[in-house]
Design a protein around this motif. Structure first.
Motif: not given
Length: 152
Positions: A141-146
């Motif tokens: 989710k962190t990678k997707l947000k970035a």
């Protein structure tokens, strides 16, 4: 000096037998039992109840109360007697079966403990899996947000 009397109660579900005796062994003798009824919880020491005073008034005499049969009927009872024809062979068979039952209880307790240990291990494994999955999901989710931030 004689030992103080205690009052003991045993029930088979149909009747309750109460007796005043100096010890558990004395109560078992009055009931005609060789098996320790106290060990498995079938018998207990009591300090009150409907038959407590009657038992103290007649030490060593069985007081019988109907529970499911002759409900509420109270009378002095005769101790159970060995059945006619019981022989050493019959007693040996009973003792052998009691020993077999005790061994079975031990085996089953071991099986239950082993199963409980397996269950606890599976619960730990499930908890670890849940943590790992949550960690992986949060990282993704962190990678997707970035990645979405770069699109804006």
């Amino acid at each position: 000096m004689p030992r103080a009397l205690k009052v003991f109660r045993y029930s088979d579900g149909f009747h309750a037998w109460t007796v005043a005796a100096p010890s558990r062994a004395g109560a078992l003798t009055a009931w005609g039992m060789k098996r320790d009824l106290f060990k498995d919880g079938a018998a207990e020491e009591i300090d009150s109840g409907p038959d407590h005073a009657a038992a103290l008034a007649a030490p060593g005499t069985l007081i019988e109360r109907g529970l499911s049969v002759d409900v509420g009927k109270v009378e002095k009872a005769k101790p159970p007697k060995a059945q006619a024809g019981s022989s050493a062979k019959d007693r040996a068979r009973v003792e052998a079966l009691e020993a077999e039952l005790a061994a079975l209880d031990q085996v089953q307790a071991g099986e239950t403990a082993a199963l409980e240990a397996e269950r606890e291990a599976l619960e730990r494994k499930a908890a670890d899996l849940t943590k790992r999955q949550a960690r992986n999901r949060d990282a993704l989710k962190t990678k997707l947000k970035a990645a979405r931030a770069k699109l804006s």
